[in-house]
Scaffold this active site. Structure first.
Site, PDB file in Angstrom:
ATOM      1  N   SER A 103       0.855  -1.196   0.000  1.00 24.64           N
ATOM      2  CA  SER A 103       0.000   0.000   0.000  1.00 24.64           C
ATOM      3  C   SER A 103       0.885   1.237   0.000  1.00 24.64           C
ATOM      4  CB  SER A 103      -0.856   0.005   1.267  1.00 24.64           C
ATOM      5  OG  SER A 103      -1.527   1.227   1.415  1.00 24.64           O
TER       6      SER A 103
ATOM      7  N   TYR B 128      -2.097   0.234  10.737  1.00 24.46           N
ATOM      8  CA  TYR B 128      -2.101  -0.248   9.342  1.00 24.46           C
ATOM      9  C   TYR B 128      -0.790   0.148   8.653  1.00 24.46           C
ATOM     10  CZ  TYR B 128      -3.758  -0.849   4.477  1.00 24.46           C
ATOM     11  OH  TYR B 128      -3.906  -1.218   3.159  1.00 24.46           O
TER      12      TYR B 128
HETATM   13  N1  LIG Z   1      -8.712  -0.597  -1.157  1.00 25.76           N
HETATM   14  C1  LIG Z   1      -7.657   0.198  -1.045  1.00 25.76           C
HETATM   15  O1  LIG Z   1      -7.773   1.442  -1.105  1.00 25.76           O
HETATM   16  C2  LIG Z   1      -6.288  -0.387  -0.871  1.00 25.76           C
HETATM   17  C3  LIG Z   1      -5.191   0.445  -1.073  1.00 25.76           C
HETATM   18  C4  LIG Z   1      -3.916  -0.061  -0.913  1.00 25.76           C
HETATM   19  C5  LIG Z   1      -3.736  -1.378  -0.579  1.00 25.76           C
HETATM   20  N2  LIG Z   1      -4.812  -2.176  -0.375  1.00 25.76           N
HETATM   21  C6  LIG Z   1      -4.552  -3.577   0.006  1.00 25.76           C
HETATM   22  O2  LIG Z   1      -5.125  -4.406  -0.982  1.00 25.76           O
HETATM   23  C7  LIG Z   1      -5.471  -5.654  -0.403  1.00 25.76           C
HETATM   24  C8  LIG Z   1      -6.912  -5.974  -0.763  1.00 25.76           C
HETATM   25  O3  LIG Z   1      -7.716  -4.909  -0.291  1.00 25.76           O
HETATM   26  P1  LIG Z   1      -9.190  -4.650  -0.852  1.00 25.76           P
HETATM   27  O4  LIG Z   1      -9.456  -3.222  -0.646  1.00 25.76           O
HETATM   28  O5  LIG Z   1      -9.345  -5.290  -2.182  1.00 25.76           O
HETATM   29  O6  LIG Z   1     -10.018  -5.436   0.279  1.00 25.76           O
HETATM   30  P2  LIG Z   1     -11.433  -6.171   0.237  1.00 25.76           P
HETATM   31  O7  LIG Z   1     -12.253  -5.697  -0.887  1.00 25.76           O
HETATM   32  O8  LIG Z   1     -11.959  -6.045   1.631  1.00 25.76           O
HETATM   33  O9  LIG Z   1     -11.007  -7.683  -0.017  1.00 25.76           O
HETATM   34  C9  LIG Z   1     -10.181  -8.330   0.919  1.00 25.76           C
HETATM   35  C10 LIG Z   1      -9.934  -9.754   0.460  1.00 25.76           C
HETATM   36  O10 LIG Z   1      -9.066 -10.369   1.426  1.00 25.76           O
HETATM   37  C11 LIG Z   1      -9.720 -11.525   1.980  1.00 25.76           C
HETATM   38  N3  LIG Z   1      -9.323 -11.659   3.373  1.00 25.76           N
HETATM   39  C12 LIG Z   1      -9.402 -10.739   4.376  1.00 25.76           C
HETATM   40  N4  LIG Z   1      -8.966 -11.272   5.532  1.00 25.76           N
HETATM   41  C13 LIG Z   1      -8.598 -12.556   5.248  1.00 25.76           C
HETATM   42  C14 LIG Z   1      -8.099 -13.635   6.013  1.00 25.76           C
HETATM   43  N5  LIG Z   1      -7.886 -13.514   7.335  1.00 25.76           N
HETATM   44  N6  LIG Z   1      -7.833 -14.799   5.406  1.00 25.76           N
HETATM   45  C15 LIG Z   1      -8.063 -14.941   4.090  1.00 25.76           C
HETATM   46  N7  LIG Z   1      -8.528 -13.988   3.301  1.00 25.76           N
HETATM   47  C16 LIG Z   1      -8.814 -12.799   3.883  1.00 25.76           C
HETATM   48  C17 LIG Z   1     -11.219 -11.238   1.794  1.00 25.76           C
HETATM   49  O11 LIG Z   1     -12.025 -12.415   1.780  1.00 25.76           O
HETATM   50  P3  LIG Z   1     -12.727 -13.005   3.134  1.00 25.76           P
HETATM   51  O12 LIG Z   1     -13.255 -11.815   3.891  1.00 25.76           O
HETATM   52  O13 LIG Z   1     -13.782 -13.924   2.631  1.00 25.76           O
HETATM   53  O14 LIG Z   1     -11.652 -13.726   3.867  1.00 25.76           O
HETATM   54  C18 LIG Z   1     -11.206 -10.577   0.415  1.00 25.76           C
HETATM   55  O15 LIG Z   1     -11.094 -11.559  -0.589  1.00 25.76           O
HETATM   56  C19 LIG Z   1      -5.223  -5.503   1.105  1.00 25.76           C
HETATM   57  O16 LIG Z   1      -3.980  -6.081   1.404  1.00 25.76           O
HETATM   58  C20 LIG Z   1      -5.187  -4.008   1.304  1.00 25.76           C
HETATM   59  O17 LIG Z   1      -4.395  -3.650   2.418  1.00 25.76           O
HETATM   60  C21 LIG Z   1      -6.098  -1.715  -0.520  1.00 25.76           C
END
Ligand SMILES: NC(=O)c1ccc[n+]([C@@H]2O[C@H](COP(=O)([O-])OP(=O)(O)OC[C@H]3O[C@@H](n4cnc5c(N)ncnc54)[C@H](OP(=O)(O)O)[C@@H]3O)[C@@H](O)[C@H]2O)c1
Length: 242
Positions: free
Chosen positions: A146, A159
């Site tokens: 991130s 975070y």
């Molecule tokens: N959205 C942003 O603005 C942003 C920016 C920078 C980086 N990121 C990073 O991108 C990644 C994905 O984020 P996102 O925004 O796409 O999140 P999201 O839409 O909430 O999706 C999260 C994914 O991770 C899985 N997950 C969460 N906890 C888990 C666990 N304990 N075991 C296995 N799977 C798990 C969820 O499935 P289940 O809940 O079914 O387990 C889901 O598939 C993260 O690492 C986040 O820090 C996001």
């Protein structure tokens, strides 16, 4: 410069049966990259606690694994079973993560445990589990870090600390896996419009990045010829930090 013809041979022989593993592949950024890879003809293994939430769960080349990345034994079992059914892994995408603000005055041990166990330990032990089954000379590991792994933000200290820790891990395994010609990419997005921001009104997210754009960058890193490696991909919002 001497050409290494063996690397090119691995690439050509395996192009029709490439295998990806995507932790957190059911929603958000992970969902977008799983969908792109299925569209390119890859076999895609989606790991999540509720993988059935993935929109293409019924796709014939998609395999679902109900795994909590905080459970290192479950990750080991998934790696063994995927290796048995699909062989070696060409792309390991470590996307499972959680993020939310934790103002210092209210930061708790429970929040610390959830943020570090998921974002840091979950990535470390997924990498450990799958490293032995990555294809030498070809595989790419993409870790979804991130912008919070580069900078600090008021109210997001836990975070940010977790994503900074992740960057140290990624930089280290990049060097550790280099002798196998396995490439390791850290992608550092700004704010992306995913279900993790479902609580925000649409007008608050007009400048957020589309997850498909992030997925396309990841797929570009995965598809580079084996002689080239994108080590860090920083993609910020055009308006600056949000
Ligand atoms: N959205 C942003 O603005 C942003 C920016 C920078 C980086 N990121 C990073 O991108 C990644 C994905 O984020 P996102 O925004 O796409 O999140 P999201 O839409 O909430 O999706 C999260 C994914 O991770 C899985 N997950 C969460 N906890 C888990 C666990 N304990 N075991 C296995 N799977 C798990 C969820 O499935 P289940 O809940 O079914 O387990 C889901 O598939 C993260 O690492 C986040 O820090 C996001």
């Amino acid at each position: 410069m001497v050409e290494d013809s063996s690397l090119e041979k691995v690439h050509r022989e395996d192009i029709d049966k490439r295998v990806a593993v995507v932790t957190g592949g059911s929603l958000g950024i992970g969902e977008a990259v799983s969908t792109r890879l299925l569209g390119l003809g890859w076999q895609v293994h989606v790991l999540a606690r509720r993988p059935e939430a993935y929109s293409l769960a019924g796709h014939p080349s998609c395999h679902l694994h109900s795994v909590d990345v905080r459970d290192a034994d479950a990750l080991g079992d998934a790696a063994a079973s995927i290796n048995e059914t699909s062989g070696l892994v060409d792309a390991l995408i470590l996307c499972a993560g959680v993020g939310y603000p934790t103002p210092l005055a209210d930061a708790s041990r429970e929040q610390y445990a959830e943020l570090f166990d998921t974002n840091v330990a979950g990535t470390i032990f997924a990498a450990k589990a799958f490293a032995p089954v990555l294809r030498n000379g070809l595989a790419v590991v993409v870790v979804v870090s991130s912008i919070a792994g580069r900078r600090g933000y008021a109210d997001w200290s836990l975070y940010c600390a977790a994503k900074h820790a992740l960057e140290g891990f990624v930089a280290s395994i990049r060097d550790e896996l280099r002798h196998r010609r396995i490439r390791v990419t850290s992608i550092q997005p700004g704010s992306v419009d995913t279900p993790s921001y479902a609580h925000l009104a649409p007008k608050e997210k007009t400048e957020f990045i589309d997850p498909v754009s992030v997925a396309d960058l990841m797929v570009s890193a995965i598809q580079l010829p084996p002689q080239a490696s994108i080590e860090i991909l920083f993609v910020n919002n055009a308006v600056g930090d949000l």
